[in-house]
Design a protein around this motif. Structure first.
Motif, PDB file in Angstrom:
ATOM      1  N   SER A  94       0.839  -1.183   0.000  1.00 57.36           N
ATOM      2  CA  SER A  94       0.000   0.000   0.000  1.00 57.36           C
ATOM      3  C   SER A  94       0.876   1.235   0.000  1.00 57.36           C
ATOM      4  N   ALA A  99      -2.432   6.191  -6.982  1.00 59.61           N
ATOM      5  CA  ALA A  99      -2.311   4.925  -7.721  1.00 59.61           C
ATOM      6  C   ALA A  99      -1.378   3.926  -7.048  1.00 59.61           C
ATOM      7  N   GLY A 100      -1.093   4.108  -5.757  1.00 63.85           N
ATOM      8  CA  GLY A 100      -0.262   3.140  -5.038  1.00 63.85           C
ATOM      9  C   GLY A 100       1.185   3.130  -5.471  1.00 63.85           C
ATOM     10  N   TRP A 119       4.643  -0.212  -7.606  1.00 61.65           N
ATOM     11  CA  TRP A 119       3.219   0.016  -7.496  1.00 61.65           C
ATOM     12  C   TRP A 119       2.603  -1.084  -6.658  1.00 61.65           C
ATOM     13  N   GLU A 122      -3.744  -2.899  -6.888  1.00 56.05           N
ATOM     14  CA  GLU A 122      -4.893  -2.031  -6.615  1.00 56.05           C
ATOM     15  C   GLU A 122      -5.752  -2.530  -5.451  1.00 56.05           C
ATOM     16  N   ALA A 123      -6.031  -3.822  -5.415  1.00 49.64           N
ATOM     17  CA  ALA A 123      -6.885  -4.372  -4.345  1.00 49.64           C
ATOM     18  C   ALA A 123      -6.243  -4.194  -2.973  1.00 49.64           C
ATOM     19  N   ASN A 125      -3.854  -1.888  -2.235  1.00 47.71           N
ATOM     20  CA  ASN A 125      -3.650  -0.467  -1.971  1.00 47.71           C
ATOM     21  C   ASN A 125      -4.884   0.156  -1.337  1.00 47.71           C
ATOM     22  N   ARG A 126      -6.064  -0.359  -1.652  1.00 45.75           N
ATOM     23  CA  ARG A 126      -7.302   0.166  -1.072  1.00 45.75           C
ATOM     24  C   ARG A 126      -7.362  -0.064   0.435  1.00 45.75           C
ATOM     25  N   LEU A 127      -6.571  -1.006   0.949  1.00 47.78           N
ATOM     26  CA  LEU A 127      -6.581  -1.277   2.391  1.00 47.78           C
ATOM     27  C   LEU A 127      -5.953  -0.140   3.184  1.00 47.78           C
ATOM     28  N   GLY A 128      -5.117   0.660   2.540  1.00 45.11           N
ATOM     29  CA  GLY A 128      -4.462   1.760   3.244  1.00 45.11           C
ATOM     30  C   GLY A 128      -3.405   1.249   4.202  1.00 45.11           C
ATOM     31  N   HIS A 130      -3.957   0.548   7.482  1.00 49.76           N
ATOM     32  CA  HIS A 130      -4.616   0.028   8.681  1.00 49.76           C
ATOM     33  C   HIS A 130      -3.982  -1.301   9.076  1.00 49.76           C
TER      34      HIS A 130
END
Length: 148
Positions: A94, A99-100, A119, A122-123, A125-128, A130
């Motif tokens: 992430s 765009a990560g 990079w 995408e899946a 990177n959405r986790l951030g 956390h």
């Protein structure tokens, strides 16, 4: 006779040992060995300094904690901030960048001094960033070649 069968050409160097060459040869060998020993000691000290650095790694309780680089193993989840040194080659999970994307200075890892773009998938990177999402909500296996 000359050039007859079984005659060897003269040797390009004297076959008899010249005792006058012993000291210069031994001195060259000693200087070379001392240089190699000094270089090994310098690299070992540099490795100890580098491995004593700390990084924020995901602990077993699901929280990030500061640990020395030497305690990391393959598969460890680490969090790096801008300007942090990466303890090893890594798989970007992430990034806060669009765009990560992340730029890594790979000079210490692979010898290339140029910044290398990485990079995050995408899946992931959405986790951030956390901790719960990074270490406890998903399980995966990363397959890679053995270190060289």
């Amino acid at each position: 006779g000359k050039g007859g069968r079984g005659t060897l050409p003269p040797a390009p160097f004297p076959l008899a040992f010249d005792g006058n060459l012993l000291f210069p040869w031994a001195a060259m060998l000693a200087v070379s060995a001392a240089g190699a020993l000094w270089e090994d000691q310098r690299r070992a000290a540099d490795d100890r300094r580098r491995n004593a650095r700390t990084v924020s790694a995901l602990g077993p309780g699901g929280a990030f904690q500061s640990v020395p680089w030497s305690s990391l193993s393959a598969g460890a989840v680490v969090m790096l901030a801008e300007g942090d040194a990466a303890p090893a080659d890594l798989l970007l999970v992430s990034s806060a960048a669009p765009a990560g994307r992340c730029l890594l200075d790979g000079a210490r890892i692979c010898g290339r001094a140029a910044l290398q773009a990485r990079w995050a998938p995408e899946a992931l990177n959405r986790l951030g960033n956390h901790a719960m999402a990074l270490g406890t909500l998903f399980k995966c296996a990363v397959t890679c070649s053995a270190p060289s």
